[in-house]
Design an enzyme around this catalytic site. Structure first.
Site, PDB file in Angstrom:
ATOM      1  N   LEU A 297       0.373  -1.246   0.009  1.00  0.00           N
ATOM      2  CA  LEU A 297      -0.292   0.322   0.418  1.00  0.00           C
ATOM      3  C   LEU A 297       0.895   1.526   0.352  1.00  0.00           C
ATOM      4  O   LEU A 297       2.198   1.222   0.790  1.00  0.00           O
ATOM      5  CB  LEU A 297      -1.205  -0.623   1.482  1.00  0.00           C
ATOM      6  CG  LEU A 297      -1.516   0.984   1.085  1.00  0.00           C
ATOM      7  CD1 LEU A 297      -2.365   1.523   0.530  1.00  0.00           C
ATOM      8  CD2 LEU A 297      -2.244   1.079   2.855  1.00  0.00           C
TER       9      LEU A 297
ATOM     10  N   VAL B 178       4.547  -1.158   3.042  1.00  0.00           N
ATOM     11  CA  VAL B 178       4.290   0.302   2.834  1.00  0.00           C
ATOM     12  C   VAL B 178       4.989   0.577   1.310  1.00  0.00           C
ATOM     13  O   VAL B 178       6.758   0.499   1.810  1.00  0.00           O
ATOM     14  CB  VAL B 178       4.505   1.206   3.849  1.00  0.00           C
ATOM     15  CG1 VAL B 178       4.303   2.738   4.226  1.00  0.00           C
ATOM     16  CG2 VAL B 178       3.068   0.528   4.834  1.00  0.00           C
ATOM     17  N   LYS B 179       4.812   1.075   0.486  1.00  0.00           N
ATOM     18  CA  LYS B 179       5.047   1.826  -0.527  1.00  0.00           C
ATOM     19  C   LYS B 179       5.851   3.354  -0.138  1.00  0.00           C
ATOM     20  O   LYS B 179       4.852   4.244  -0.137  1.00  0.00           O
ATOM     21  CB  LYS B 179       4.863   1.939  -1.600  1.00  0.00           C
ATOM     22  CG  LYS B 179       4.556   0.166  -2.581  1.00  0.00           C
ATOM     23  CD  LYS B 179       3.683   0.210  -3.442  1.00  0.00           C
ATOM     24  CE  LYS B 179       4.270  -0.014  -4.973  1.00  0.00           C
ATOM     25  NZ  LYS B 179       3.961  -0.394  -6.211  1.00  0.00           N
ATOM     26  N   VAL B 180       7.485   3.443   0.032  1.00  0.00           N
ATOM     27  CA  VAL B 180       7.921   4.804  -0.177  1.00  0.00           C
ATOM     28  C   VAL B 180       8.381   5.169  -0.918  1.00  0.00           C
ATOM     29  O   VAL B 180       8.961   4.237  -1.839  1.00  0.00           O
ATOM     30  CB  VAL B 180       8.827   4.562   1.604  1.00  0.00           C
ATOM     31  CG1 VAL B 180       9.448   5.828   1.298  1.00  0.00           C
ATOM     32  CG2 VAL B 180       8.207   4.443   2.662  1.00  0.00           C
TER      33      VAL B 180
END
Ligand code: F6P
Length: 942
Positions: free
Chosen positions: A108, A139-141
């Site tokens: 996400l 988590v997408k960064v």
């Protein structure tokens, strides 16, 4: 064998780059896991945009969520998206468990709006992790310069991170460094590094698309043919070489020995964009051990159907890959430039997807809440206004201005201290949280059986309460509400006559606490109540609303006031109606404060930082106001409101004029100017029509329809219920600050208000000492009317034998786009308002100039700022009168009449100082004088 399964055998994990509700609900995701060996899911803003905005799969869920309560756009998005992410994570959980956290993740993405803010990204990732609450969430960064330090911090806290928007090998090296350092940090702090999963998403097809375009531009077909479609895979091969190098050696081995997993390369953007290329090209060329390929459904289907899985394809012909990249450089195509641009574009594209998605959700929320909200329609009037308005909406969207606004970025305005004045943005929630205090106060007022409530205050401390009392009327069983914002002795007497002094609650309202008027009103009424109730009991009937630490707070404590309510110092007076300054009087009137706040909250959400400009109620209005004024000279904001909500006009006048009228620019708001046919207006008008459902005046409706037909820009606001008045407060506050940005001023200061105050208090000081005001000589006197003008204005007017002659000369100074302001320092009652309104209407109809009417000293705390500081396009006619029965101000030698006279003089002096066209008419007797003035105006205009 299913070619997808072969990937597994060759050490590559297949992930799905797609999510939508039906995929999970219909069991398709499970089938992919079971049949094709799917091991993960990735999502991004564009994927959710397609799923939520472009299908109707979420309609019911959204409706269901909104039925429970109204929510902000981002809350709705998260409700829908998180449910999908959780459901997908649950389907993949067995994979996660079986692979011991190597695979089985669902990704996400952090909001793309935060891509350039390290700390915000860290906070957001932590929040997402907690909210989704699944161990197999990634988590997408983004691999932006701000994202990379966030990666280290987040890995250091043990989060699973998918690094996205990675295009260059050089940046990839920084990402691995961030990952390894993050693991070392985690280990040092005794965290469990064995649980951390991470992938580095290397985007492929986008590189070919960009490089191919540049190759085409070279104009050398041979070179282009040779290098087309080669750059992306070549680049990926070099990244893989680095992967192997970086995850080896003693530093890594130490972590590996402690159970750390490598951060695998994940090939993303693997659908083929150029139809001339094979549809499985970015799968076949990238097969490699310890890698992931995330594919959209069509690529998965294509590979299942005809894909060829070559073992370790990624490691083949690395020298060929280097040769491709060298050839590109030789022909002037810099991979660094291409990839740098791709990161920026990538962030922009995801932000645009979010804009679209949030816009779609906002439209849905809007449609579901019909009846709960006031509606806005911007009628641009003419094509140039329409396109300028739409362009500005796009400028606001592209630049994320509304997010910067909510984040308190003062550079959006003038960079002064605008960030310190934004407390009103979230005041509704704060007041709702503490509404018990107001409800307790209301119960106290009721129980004490007051017959009347009198509010003593100026401008922002009184106009909001006045709107509430005028709109809602007296509530059965509750006191009658009065408001005093005039030093006119007759006005004060009229209030005193209307109330029972012993049974009246006085609300002394002043943010600063130091404004002269409320202080002398308080002194007067405190003494009067003391006479009736005894000095020591008077305080029981007084309440103060003020900012903490003010002189009023001190006085209220000394005098034993029954209550002291505090304002929020980061809210300026005119933005304070939804804080204690509006709510305390509302509670005393018996209004349901909670309901008022709840309806306002609805508008706060509709104007939120997450609502794109084209759907944002306040931003749209502000842009229309700002553009009309700055691009088309339509700065006379003419407010037409249904009779029952007409008093909003007075509040809007202060908000718009004090906020924007400065440094020679701004909006000139005009309330209560009776509408007429379009030929009576100049092209300097912007209309705001506020229509109350079921209570519209036919004459107003007809006038507005004709104005629309004549091509005037109009903001039409459809207020469905008087409770929606709270929404208008909030909408217009946002709109004003937005317009202020476009106009280029600080919408939170009032630099020219002080000037009149200083002059007036100098005059009252003179009076205290000498018991008289400095003498003045009229330029003309006739029938109980005297005219006063400074030498410049007098010279410009010339000499005349009649009042009408002077007025003719005065109005004759007007040019197109100018306005006339009538400024009577007389009692503001129905008769006088009617008389003055008739005069302004006559002036408007004869000259086609915009007209405004401001009773003094009330307007000094409102439109006065724009008269003095705004565009020099006003022609001012001040009206003063003798006060046959004056009232002494306790503790001073001056009277209210003297204060009023000093205020009028001080104000005129400042107008003159600012080079304005200004003239004072002094009448001995108000009623006879107004008749005479009306006659002279008529004659002057003939
Ligand atoms: O609430 P206060 O501090 O008495 O101020 C009253 C009004 O006076 C002004 O400062 C202008 O004089 C307004 O901005 C304000 O709303």
């Amino acid at each position: 064998m299913n070619p997808l399964k072969q990937l597994e055998a060759l050490g590559q994990s297949l992930w799905l780059d797609y999510i939508k509700r039906s995929l999970i609900d219909k069991g398709e995701l499970r089938t992919l896991v079971e049949r094709d060996g799917l091991k993960g899911v990735t999502s991004n803003p564009s994927i959710f945009e397609k799923a939520i905005a472009e299908t109707n799969e979420y309609t019911d869920a959204l409706k269901h969520f909104q039925v429970q309560a109204d929510h902000s756009i981002s809350a709705i998005y998260e409700h829908l998206a998180f449910a999908d992410i959780r459901a997908a994570a649950d389907v993949l959980r067995p994979v996660y468990d079986n692979t011991h956290g190597r695979d089985g993740y669902v990704s996400l993405e952090c909001s793309p709006y935060l891509a350039n803010d390290t700390e915000a990204t860290v906070r957001e990732a932590l929040r997402l992790c907690t909210a989704v609450d699944r161990p197999n969430l990634m988590v997408k960064v983004p691999a932006t310069p701000a994202g990379i330090p966030a990666i280290r911090q987040l890995i250091g806290r043990g989060l699973n991170i998918n690094i996205t928007l990675l295009f260059s090998v050089n940046v990839y090296e920084q990402v691995v460094e961030a990952y390894i350092s993050g693991l070392e940090d985690l280990k040092k702090s005794d965290g469990d590094i064995t649980k951390v999963g991470s992938v580095a998403s290397f985007f492929v097809s986008r590189i070919d698309t960009a490089v191919d375009k540049q190759l085409d531009k070279l104009g050398d077909k041979e070179v282009a043919d040779e290098l087309h479609g080669k750059a992306a895979i070549a680049n990926a091969k070099l990244a893989y070489v680095q992967y192997k190098a970086l995850f080896s050696g003693p530093r890594w081995e130490r972590l590996a020995a402690a159970g750390a997993k490598t951060q695998r390369l994940l090939w993303a953007s693997t659908s083929t964009k150029n139809p001339a290329y094979k549809d499985t090209m970015y799968v076949e060329g990238l097969v490699g051990r310890d890698t992931v390929n995330t594919m959209p459904p069509a690529t998965i289907d294509a590979f299942r159907d005809h894909g060829q899985a070559t073992p370790d394809a990624i490691e083949q012909d690395v020298s060929g890959a280097r040769a491709v990249l060298a050839a590109l450089e030789k022909h002037g195509i810099s991979l660094k430039d291409v990839t740098d641009e791709l990161v920026t574009d990538g962030v922009q594209l995801f932000a645009e997807a979010f804009d679209k998605l949030f816009g779609a959700i906002a439209r849905n929320r809007h449609a579901l809440t019909d009846g709960k909200r006031a509606d806005l329609e911007i009628v641009p009037g003419f094509p140039e206004m329409k396109s300028a308005y739409e362009n500005e909406l796009e400028v606001w969207r592209k630049n994320g201005f509304i997010r910067r606004f909510w984040a308190g970025d003062k550079s959006l305005w003038t960079g002064a201290d605008e960030d310190k004045w934004l407390g009103w943005l979230d005041i509704v929630g704060h007041e709702l949280a503490g509404v018990g205090l107001l409800q307790g106060f209301a119960a106290d007022v009721k129980q004490r059986d007051f017959t009347d409530v009198v509010l003593l205050g100026m401008g922002g401390s009184s106009l909001g309460p006045e709107v509430l009392s005028e709109t809602f009327g007296q509530q059965t069983g509750w006191p009658h509400f009065h408001m005093l914002d005039s030093t006119d002795p007759a006005q004060i007497k009229a209030i005193e006559r209307a109330i029972d002094l012993g049974k009246t609650l006085f609300i002394v309202s002043s943010k600063s606490g130091s404004t002269l008027e409320p202080n002398i009103f308080m002194d007067y009424f405190f003494e009067r109540v003391g006479v009736v109730r005894g000095k020591h009991k008077a305080g029981d009937q007084f309440v103060a609303v003020t900012d903490p630490g003010s002189s009023l707070e001190r006085r209220a404590k000394q005098l034993g006031f029954a209550h002291i309510f505090y304002g929020v110092p980061s809210i300026g007076g005119r933005y304070s109606v939804l804080s204690k300054f509006g709510l305390v009087p509302a509670a005393a009137m018996g209004l349901d404060v909670k309901r008022l706040l709840e309806t306002a909250l609805f508008m706060e959400r509709a104007c939120g930082s997450d609502v794109p400009p084209s759907e944002n109620s306040g931003v749209k209005l502000g842009i229309a106001l700002g553009i009309a004024a700055t691009s088309f000279g339509r700065n006379k904001v003419t407010i037409i409101a249904s009779p029952e909500i007409a008093d909003l006009g007075a509040w809007l006048e202060q908000l718009l004029a004090e906020s924007t009228g400065k440094h020679g620019c701004g909006l000139i708001p005009l309330a209560d100017e009776p509408p007429n046919t379009p030929d009576h207006y100049g092209s300097d008008r912007f209309f705001a029509y506020l229509e109350l459902d079921g209570r519209a005046a036919q004459s107003q409706q007809d006038a507005v329809a004709a104005l629309e037909k004549a091509g005037h820009p109009i903001a039409k606001i459809h207020v469905k219920d008087i409770w929606h008045i709270g929404q208008e407060f909030f909408r217009w506050e946002i709109a004003t600050a937005v317009a202020g940005k476009i106009i280029g001023i600080d919408p939170f200061d009032q630099p020219d208000v002080e000037a009149s105050k200083v002059k007036s208090s100098a005059l009252t000081e003179v009076y205290e000492k000498s018991h008289s005001l400095p003498k003045e000589e009229p330029v003309f006197r006739e029938n109980g009317v005297a005219l006063y003008a400074d030498p410049r204005n007098a010279a410009e007017l010339g000499r005349h034998n009649t009042l009408a002659g002077y007025l003719k000369s005065h109005f004759g100074r007007m040019k197109a786009g100018d306005y006339v302001a009538l400024l009577p320092y007389i009692q503001r009652d129905e008769i006088h308002t009617r008389a003055m309104t008739a005069m302004r209407t006559r002036i408007r109809d004869k000259t086609h100039a915009a007209t405004s009417l401001g009773f003094g000293p009330r307007f000094q705390h409102s439109t006065g700022q724009a008269y003095k500081g705004g565009p020099n396009s006003g022609v001012f006619l001040q009206v003063t009168c003798d006060d046959p029965s004056d009232i002494d101000v306790p503790g001073h030698s001056y009277s209210f009449g003297i204060v009023k006279a000093a205020q009028a003089r001080g104000d005129l002096d400042v107008l003159v100082e600012r080079n304005r066209r200004a003239l004072r008419v002094h009448v001995k007797d108000v009623d006879a004088g107004l008749v005479e003035l009306a006659r002279a105006i008529d004659e002057a205009l003939e």
